[in-house]
Design an enzyme around this catalytic site. Sequence first.
Site, PDB file in Angstrom:
ATOM      1  N   PRO A   9       0.764  -1.110  -0.070  1.00 14.94           N
ATOM      2  CA  PRO A   9       0.071   0.057   0.047  1.00 14.94           C
ATOM      3  C   PRO A   9       0.877   1.209   0.053  1.00 14.94           C
ATOM      4  CG  PRO A   9      -0.187  -1.230   2.036  1.00 14.94           C
ATOM      5  CD  PRO A   9       0.548  -2.049   1.006  1.00 14.94           C
ATOM      6  N   ASN A  10       0.431   2.246  -0.689  1.00 13.73           N
ATOM      7  CA  ASN A  10       0.725   3.548  -0.899  1.00 13.73           C
ATOM      8  C   ASN A  10       2.099   3.679  -1.852  1.00 13.73           C
ATOM      9  OD1 ASN A  10      -1.207   4.975   0.503  1.00 13.73           O
ATOM     10  ND2 ASN A  10      -0.606   3.863   2.332  1.00 13.73           N
ATOM     11  N   ARG A  17       5.090  12.786  -2.138  1.00 11.32           N
ATOM     12  CA  ARG A  17       5.515  13.442  -0.690  1.00 11.32           C
ATOM     13  C   ARG A  17       6.572  12.603   0.073  1.00 11.32           C
ATOM     14  NH1 ARG A  17       1.068  13.476   3.271  1.00 11.32           N
ATOM     15  NH2 ARG A  17       2.513  14.873   4.238  1.00 11.32           N
ATOM     16  N   TYR A  22      11.810   8.536   0.786  1.00 10.14           N
ATOM     17  CA  TYR A  22      11.320   7.580  -0.209  1.00 10.14           C
ATOM     18  C   TYR A  22      12.095   7.962  -1.646  1.00 10.14           C
ATOM     19  CZ  TYR A  22       8.333   5.839   3.263  1.00 10.14           C
ATOM     20  OH  TYR A  22       7.673   5.311   4.475  1.00 10.14           O
ATOM     21  N   ASN A  73       7.834  -5.848  -1.147  1.00 14.87           N
ATOM     22  CA  ASN A  73       7.857  -4.780  -0.174  1.00 14.87           C
ATOM     23  C   ASN A  73       6.534  -4.697   0.285  1.00 14.87           C
ATOM     24  OD1 ASN A  73       7.901  -2.419   1.245  1.00 14.87           O
ATOM     25  ND2 ASN A  73       9.023  -1.106  -0.150  1.00 14.87           N
ATOM     26  N   ALA A  76       3.388  -0.585   4.700  1.00 15.03           N
ATOM     27  CA  ALA A  76       2.914  -0.738   6.153  1.00 15.03           C
ATOM     28  C   ALA A  76       2.318  -2.250   6.526  1.00 15.03           C
ATOM     29  CB  ALA A  76       1.420   0.252   6.055  1.00 15.03           C
ATOM     30  N   HIS A  79       4.332  -4.259   9.135  1.00 16.44           N
ATOM     31  CA  HIS A  79       4.459  -4.256  10.558  1.00 16.44           C
ATOM     32  C   HIS A  79       3.312  -4.874  11.157  1.00 16.44           C
ATOM     33  CE1 HIS A  79       7.798  -1.597   9.271  1.00 16.44           C
ATOM     34  NE2 HIS A  79       6.960  -0.793   8.708  1.00 16.44           N
ATOM     35  N   ASP A  86       1.524 -15.625   6.990  1.00 15.67           N
ATOM     36  CA  ASP A  86       0.945 -17.134   6.733  1.00 15.67           C
ATOM     37  C   ASP A  86       1.139 -17.442   5.232  1.00 15.67           C
ATOM     38  OD1 ASP A  86       0.622 -17.352   9.488  1.00 15.67           O
ATOM     39  OD2 ASP A  86      -1.498 -16.877   9.522  1.00 15.67           O
ATOM     40  N   GLU A  97      12.735  -9.891   1.381  1.00 14.81           N
ATOM     41  CA  GLU A  97      12.059  -8.573   1.653  1.00 14.81           C
ATOM     42  C   GLU A  97      12.711  -7.266   1.502  1.00 14.81           C
ATOM     43  OE1 GLU A  97      11.578  -8.561   5.884  1.00 14.81           O
ATOM     44  OE2 GLU A  97      10.368  -6.841   5.965  1.00 14.81           O
ATOM     45  N   HIS A  99      12.816  -2.723   1.436  1.00 13.69           N
ATOM     46  CA  HIS A  99      12.029  -1.581   2.075  1.00 13.69           C
ATOM     47  C   HIS A  99      13.105  -0.459   1.262  1.00 13.69           C
ATOM     48  CE1 HIS A  99       9.498  -3.431   4.696  1.00 13.69           C
ATOM     49  NE2 HIS A  99      10.493  -4.272   4.937  1.00 13.69           N
ATOM     50  N   LEU A 100      12.473   0.547   0.911  1.00 14.04           N
ATOM     51  CA  LEU A 100      13.260   1.747   0.484  1.00 14.04           C
ATOM     52  C   LEU A 100      13.983   2.268   1.326  1.00 14.04           C
ATOM     53  CD1 LEU A 100      10.355   2.958  -1.890  1.00 14.04           C
ATOM     54  CD2 LEU A 100      12.341   2.095  -2.556  1.00 14.04           C
ATOM     55  N   SER A 101      13.330   2.645   2.587  1.00 16.61           N
ATOM     56  CA  SER A 101      13.929   3.097   3.650  1.00 16.61           C
ATOM     57  C   SER A 101      14.717   2.237   4.775  1.00 16.61           C
ATOM     58  CB  SER A 101      12.707   4.208   4.524  1.00 16.61           C
ATOM     59  OG  SER A 101      11.844   3.258   4.948  1.00 16.61           O
ATOM     60  N   ARG A 106      13.899   4.588  11.940  1.00 17.39           N
ATOM     61  CA  ARG A 106      12.797   5.243  12.016  1.00 17.39           C
ATOM     62  C   ARG A 106      12.104   5.121  13.132  1.00 17.39           C
ATOM     63  NH1 ARG A 106       9.853   5.046   6.377  1.00 17.39           N
ATOM     64  NH2 ARG A 106       8.853   6.791   7.219  1.00 17.39           N
ATOM     65  N   ARG A 110       8.273   0.635  13.000  1.00 20.26           N
ATOM     66  CA  ARG A 110       8.608   0.240  11.814  1.00 20.26           C
ATOM     67  C   ARG A 110       9.621  -0.729  11.975  1.00 20.26           C
ATOM     68  NH1 ARG A 110       6.066   3.482   8.077  1.00 20.26           N
ATOM     69  NH2 ARG A 110       5.633   5.740   8.877  1.00 20.26           N
TER      70      ARG A 110
HETATM   71  O1  CA2 Z   1      10.620   1.948   3.488  1.00 11.85           O
HETATM   72  C1  CA2 Z   1       9.921   1.231   2.930  1.00 11.85           C
HETATM   73  O2  CA2 Z   1       9.962   0.755   1.463  1.00 11.85           O
HETATM   74  C2  CA2 Z   1       8.751   0.967   3.518  1.00 11.85           C
HETATM   75  O3  CA2 Z   1       7.933  -0.348   3.189  1.00 11.85           O
HETATM   76  C3  CA2 Z   1       7.558   2.237   3.001  1.00 11.85           C
HETATM   77  C4  CA2 Z   1       5.941   1.907   3.354  1.00 11.85           C
HETATM   78  C5  CA2 Z   1       6.218   2.159   5.212  1.00 11.85           C
HETATM   79  O4  CA2 Z   1       4.897   1.989   5.592  1.00 11.85           O
HETATM   80  C6  CA2 Z   1       7.205   1.265   5.557  1.00 11.85           C
HETATM   81  O5  CA2 Z   1       7.283   1.274   7.086  1.00 11.85           O
HETATM   82  C7  CA2 Z   1       8.557   1.284   5.139  1.00 11.85           C
HETATM   83  C8  CA2 Z   1       5.436   3.368   2.864  1.00 11.85           C
HETATM   84  C9  CA2 Z   1       5.226   3.156   1.548  1.00 11.85           C
HETATM   85  C10 CA2 Z   1       4.880   4.533   0.648  1.00 11.85           C
HETATM   86  O6  CA2 Z   1       4.591   5.550   1.481  1.00 11.85           O
HETATM   87  C11 CA2 Z   1       4.241   6.815   1.025  1.00 11.85           C
HETATM   88  C12 CA2 Z   1       4.347   7.863   1.997  1.00 11.85           C
HETATM   89  C13 CA2 Z   1       4.063   9.224   1.573  1.00 11.85           C
HETATM   90  C14 CA2 Z   1       4.399   9.547   0.096  1.00 11.85           C
HETATM   91  C15 CA2 Z   1       4.364   8.446  -0.937  1.00 11.85           C
HETATM   92  C16 CA2 Z   1       4.577   7.023  -0.285  1.00 11.85           C
END
Ligand code: CA2
Length: 140
Positions: A9-10, A17, A22, A73, A76, A79, A86, A97, A99-101, A106, A110
């Site tokens: 997601p996201n 943003r 990211y 990846n 969210a 976590h 499963d 697995e 993760h970008l960050s 953090r 996380r």
């Molecule tokens: O660091 C990563 O790749 C994460 O999996 C990215 C997730 C975050 O919830 C994980 O803790 C770490 C968030 C995905 C994208 O979130 C955005 C937030 C703001 C703007 C664009 C994307």
Amino acid sequence: MKILVINGPNLNMLGIREPDIYGKQDFKELELYIREAAKSLGHDVTLFQSNHEGEIVDIIQSAYGVFDGIVINPAAYTHTSVAILDALKAVGIPTVEVHLSDISSREEFRKFSYVSMIAKKTVYGLGFEGYKKALEYFCK
Ligand code: CA2
């Protein structure tokens, strides 16, 4: 190898943003990067992104007997999702697995990952390059 790359997601909102966390590049650029990295390593890659936990469980289940590896990846859901953990356990497909960050530096919430309990390897904090490192795992 046949590799399924799943983004949670996201991640489709990348570049809009939080560029400090990211990066500035958008999701289309990430998909292009993954396709090119996979091609350079000789993998046959399928990309999937969803904002819905159940859809991610469904695609993992459908990978059974079809894919040799999964790069995920879970965003969210990393976590929170016992369901994704499963599903990965159920199919038994080697999983890396990504993760970008740097999730280890953090917020406290996380730092824990359900998927890490099954992942052969976890790559974090390398931005897009983390996906290439994950794909390299399947070259061994
Ligand atoms: O660091 C990563 O790749 C994460 O999996 C990215 C997730 C975050 O919830 C994980 O803790 C770490 C968030 C995905 C994208 O979130 C955005 C937030 C703001 C703007 C664009 C994307």
